[in-house]
Structure formats: C-alpha cells, structure tokens
Write an enzyme that holds these catalytic residues in place. Structure first.
Site, PDB file in Angstrom:
ATOM      1  N   HIS A  59       6.550  -8.249  43.469  1.00  0.00           N
ATOM      2  CA  HIS A  59       7.547  -8.981  44.273  1.00  0.00           C
ATOM      3  C   HIS A  59       8.095 -10.167  43.474  1.00  0.00           C
ATOM      4  O   HIS A  59       9.323 -10.354  43.371  1.00  0.00           O
ATOM      5  CB  HIS A  59       6.872  -9.461  45.560  1.00  0.00           C
ATOM      6  CG  HIS A  59       7.696 -10.385  46.394  1.00  0.00           C
ATOM      7  ND1 HIS A  59       8.211 -10.025  47.621  1.00  0.00           N
ATOM      8  CD2 HIS A  59       8.093 -11.674  46.206  1.00  0.00           C
ATOM      9  CE1 HIS A  59       8.881 -11.034  48.138  1.00  0.00           C
ATOM     10  NE2 HIS A  59       8.829 -12.061  47.292  1.00  0.00           N
ATOM     11  N   GLU A  60       7.196 -10.964  42.896  1.00  0.00           N
ATOM     12  CA  GLU A  60       7.624 -12.149  42.138  1.00  0.00           C
ATOM     13  C   GLU A  60       8.348 -11.746  40.848  1.00  0.00           C
ATOM     14  O   GLU A  60       9.273 -12.439  40.415  1.00  0.00           O
ATOM     15  CB  GLU A  60       6.421 -13.038  41.827  1.00  0.00           C
ATOM     16  CG  GLU A  60       5.711 -13.597  43.053  1.00  0.00           C
ATOM     17  CD  GLU A  60       6.641 -14.405  43.940  1.00  0.00           C
ATOM     18  OE1 GLU A  60       7.584 -15.019  43.420  1.00  0.00           O
ATOM     19  OE2 GLU A  60       6.422 -14.420  45.175  1.00  0.00           O
ATOM     20  N   HIS A  63      11.929 -11.252  41.607  1.00  0.00           N
ATOM     21  CA  HIS A  63      12.680 -12.510  41.538  1.00  0.00           C
ATOM     22  C   HIS A  63      12.967 -12.897  40.091  1.00  0.00           C
ATOM     23  O   HIS A  63      14.091 -13.245  39.722  1.00  0.00           O
ATOM     24  CB  HIS A  63      11.876 -13.648  42.193  1.00  0.00           C
ATOM     25  CG  HIS A  63      11.722 -13.532  43.666  1.00  0.00           C
ATOM     26  ND1 HIS A  63      12.779 -13.314  44.519  1.00  0.00           N
ATOM     27  CD2 HIS A  63      10.622 -13.638  44.461  1.00  0.00           C
ATOM     28  CE1 HIS A  63      12.346 -13.278  45.767  1.00  0.00           C
ATOM     29  NE2 HIS A  63      11.044 -13.463  45.758  1.00  0.00           N
ATOM     30  N   ASP A 162      11.740 -16.412  51.199  1.00  0.00           N
ATOM     31  CA  ASP A 162      12.978 -15.925  50.587  1.00  0.00           C
ATOM     32  C   ASP A 162      14.142 -15.956  51.568  1.00  0.00           C
ATOM     33  O   ASP A 162      15.287 -16.184  51.175  1.00  0.00           O
ATOM     34  CB  ASP A 162      12.773 -14.499  50.066  1.00  0.00           C
ATOM     35  CG  ASP A 162      11.695 -14.430  48.999  1.00  0.00           C
ATOM     36  OD1 ASP A 162      11.562 -15.396  48.229  1.00  0.00           O
ATOM     37  OD2 ASP A 162      10.977 -13.415  48.939  1.00  0.00           O
TER      38      ASP A 162
END
Length: 370
Positions: A59-60, A63, A162
């Site tokens: 997930h990170e 980003h 987010d």
C-alpha cells in the site's frame, strides 16, 4: 530513524519497523489465546497480521511509486501498529498529483482483494466475513476482507488517512491550499469527535484510540499547511541569525558555558580549520556538563549531523531537514563560508511576523476605500 529497525529496502526505499510493532504481535497472540482458540489458531492470527502488514507495505509503495512518477522522492516507509507511513520529501505542487498519490495506496489493497476474491471463486472458497475470527481455517478469506476494510478505512475523508488527502486535493482544485486543508481538517476532526462519542457509548477503546489518532492527525496537517503557506518562497537568509559566537571542537565545556551566559544565543556553530563540523546546542551542553563537568570537550558534546545549509535554500527545506535530523539549529553557509545560524526559535518568530502582516493586509482590504 529513532525507535525503528531497518528491515529491508524495496525500489530504493528503506523499510523500517517501529519497536511498538512487537507489542501488536504480542497483543494479537494474547487476544486469540484469551478467546480460547488454541495456540495453533493464535499463531495463525499472528501470521495473518504479518501478511496484512506485507499488504500495508505494498500500500505504502503504491503511494511512493506514484509520487516518484511525479518527481517527488520518498524518504522511507515505517510500519507502526496502526499501519504504515510513507514519508515524502515534499508535498506535490499540483492538487491533482496529490489526488493520484493518495488513491494509489488504497488502489493496491483493492487489487489485492480482487485477486484473492478471484482465487476464492476459482477454488470454491468461502466469502463469509465471519472468517475473520477463524484465520487458520479461512486464511485467504480473512485476508481478502481485511484488504477491503483497509480500503474503506483509508478512504474516510479525514486526515491523516488517504481520504483526507483526496478531499483536500479536490478542494484545492477550487480554492487555495491552506483553505482546502483547513476544511478537510475540520471535517476530519468532526469525524474524530463522532468516533469518540461512539467509543464512549459502546465502551470501545479501539474507537477512542482511532478518534484521538484522527483528531491529532488533522490538527497537525492544518498546522503544517499553515507553516508551508507562511514560509513558502522565503529563503533561509531572511530568517537566520547573523550575530553569534562560534566554538572550536577542542574548547572546554566551561568555555561554552561562558559563551552561553554572555549572550542571548543558545546554540553555537563549531568551526575547525575554517569548516563547520557541528553544532553545540544548549540541551547537549547541559547533558555533557552533567556527565563530564566543565573540563569536557566541545567535540564530545556537539551534534555533527547538523549539516550546514545554503543561505539561498528555502525555509521549508531547512525546516524539513531539522525535523528529519532532530537538529534544533542549522549552520548557514554562503559559498562554503559560515554566514549565519538558523534556529527553530528564528523560524517561529518569522512565522509570527508573517502571520501578523497577513492579518494587517486582510484588515486593510476590509476597510472602505475613498
């Protein structure tokens, strides 16, 4: 990074594990045992948590890699018990860039959940949400639902999730960045109050923790946006001190005490052979005095990681470096020569002055013109 263990490097980005993560593992193991599901089920729960945090890393990275596409580097990724944090070196210039960076993380979890759903459909697996309490028997089902929950939680329109950044990006398309942040932060704090009320009514400590986390995160985001607005376009030379004393690494701590008492400054650049080699802060001086007395040497107490910054650099860059290194003061140089000292106190004073001038401008704008 303090309190964190470096566990790897992916796509050129360091991955850290905060020490509190161990408390989460122990807590999950104890939770399953206390519910009488046995050691094997408890171990399965721990494995599930570890795999979930593998999904959090992805997930990170979503980003970080999206940010890289827009030319914004990522300092590192740190895993905490409440999730992960990808620290970008700067906020994207365009709101639409922040929008895509923000949605990239939840999009990764959505893709993971979709792949798991297809696998479960192919093998005739269960889609029952109750599988979450029996991870040993329904591991893939539990993992699918957790990824969907991560999507939903992260897309709540509240900082520091987010969804708060998505909301700010959309608002910033129609108004200035600071105003957009204030509105998004207010919405986030309103949600935090609701979480807190539900947590009190239902005696749910997890909701209370989330409420505190969201409220503080929204407040910090609003403060950072205000700081960015007040310091944007201001070079370091406008905020630095130009009158200060310097020390040599071989000076005694007694000499440093004399300099501290003789003037108003609390931090001193340390110079050797015409080059800045460190900074002696008041805090470091006091700690060294308690250990070694006045006969100790400056070189043993100074902070050597407080590297000089050019006077033409922007104040925002200097502040980010202070945060990253934990330095309360930075030497300022011009063509390699020491010309000033930037302290957090200077930055705070400049912000107060800038804020007062803006209020004066706003007041003048409201007055009727002849």
């Amino acid at each position: 990074m303090k309190g964190a263990l470096r566990i790897g490097r992916i796509a050129g980005i360091d991955i850290f594990l905060h020490w509190t993560f161990g408390l989460l593992i122990a807590g999950i193991f104890a939770f399953y045992l206390l519910h009488g599901v046995g050691v094997q089920a408890a171990l399965a729960g721990v494995v599930l948590v570890l795999v979930v945090f593998g999904c959090v890393v992805l997930h990170e990275l979503g980003h970080a890699l999206m940010a890289r596409r827009f030319g914004v580097p990522t300092r590192d990724i740190t895993l905490y018990p409440i999730g992960g944090v990808a620290r970008l070196q700067r906020i994207p210039e365009e709101p639409i860039q922040e929008f895509w960076i923000a949605v990239a993380g939840p999009a990764v979890n959505l893709v993971i959940a979709t792949v798991l759903a297809l696998v479960l459909w192919g093998v005739g697996g269960s889609f029952d949400p109750n599988a979450l309490v029996q991870p040993r028997l329904h591991f893939l089902t539990s993992l699918m639902w957790i990824n969907l929950l991560l999507v939903g939680f992260n897309m709540l329109p509240a900082f520091p999730m987010d969804g708060g950044r998505v909301l700010r990006a959309l608002l910033a398309l129609r108004m200035n960045y600071v105003r957009a942040t204030q509105i998004a932060a207010s919405i986030g704090q309103g949600m935090a109050v609701l979480f807190g009320l539900f947590g009190l009514i239902s005696f749910n400590p997890i909701l209370l923790f989330i409420a505190l986390f969201v409220y503080v995160g929204a407040q910090q985001e609003a403060q950072q946006a205000m700081f960015r607005s007040l310091t944007q376009g201001i070079p370091v030379r406008q905020a630095m001190m130009t009158r200060f004393q310097v020390l040599h690494p071989d000076d005694t701590l007694g000499r440093a005490v004399e300099a501290l008492l003789a003037g108003a400054e609390h931090d001193f650049p340390v110079i050797e052979n015409g080059q800045v080699v460190g900074v002696l802060t008041r805090k470091a001086l006091l700690h060294a005095l308690a250990r070694e007395g006045q006969s100790g040497r400056v070189r043993d107490a100074m902070r050597s990681n407080c590297r000089p910054i050019e006077d033409t650099a922007m104040l925002e860059e200097a502040f980010l470096r202070m945060q990253e290194t934990g330095c309360e003061a930075l030497p300022v140089v011009h063509n390699g020569q020491l010309v000033g000292l930037l302290t957090l106190e200077n930055v705070g004073e400049l912000m107060m002055i800038a804020s007062a001038l803006r209020q004066a401008e706003a007041l003048r704008a409201q007055l009727p013109h002849p």
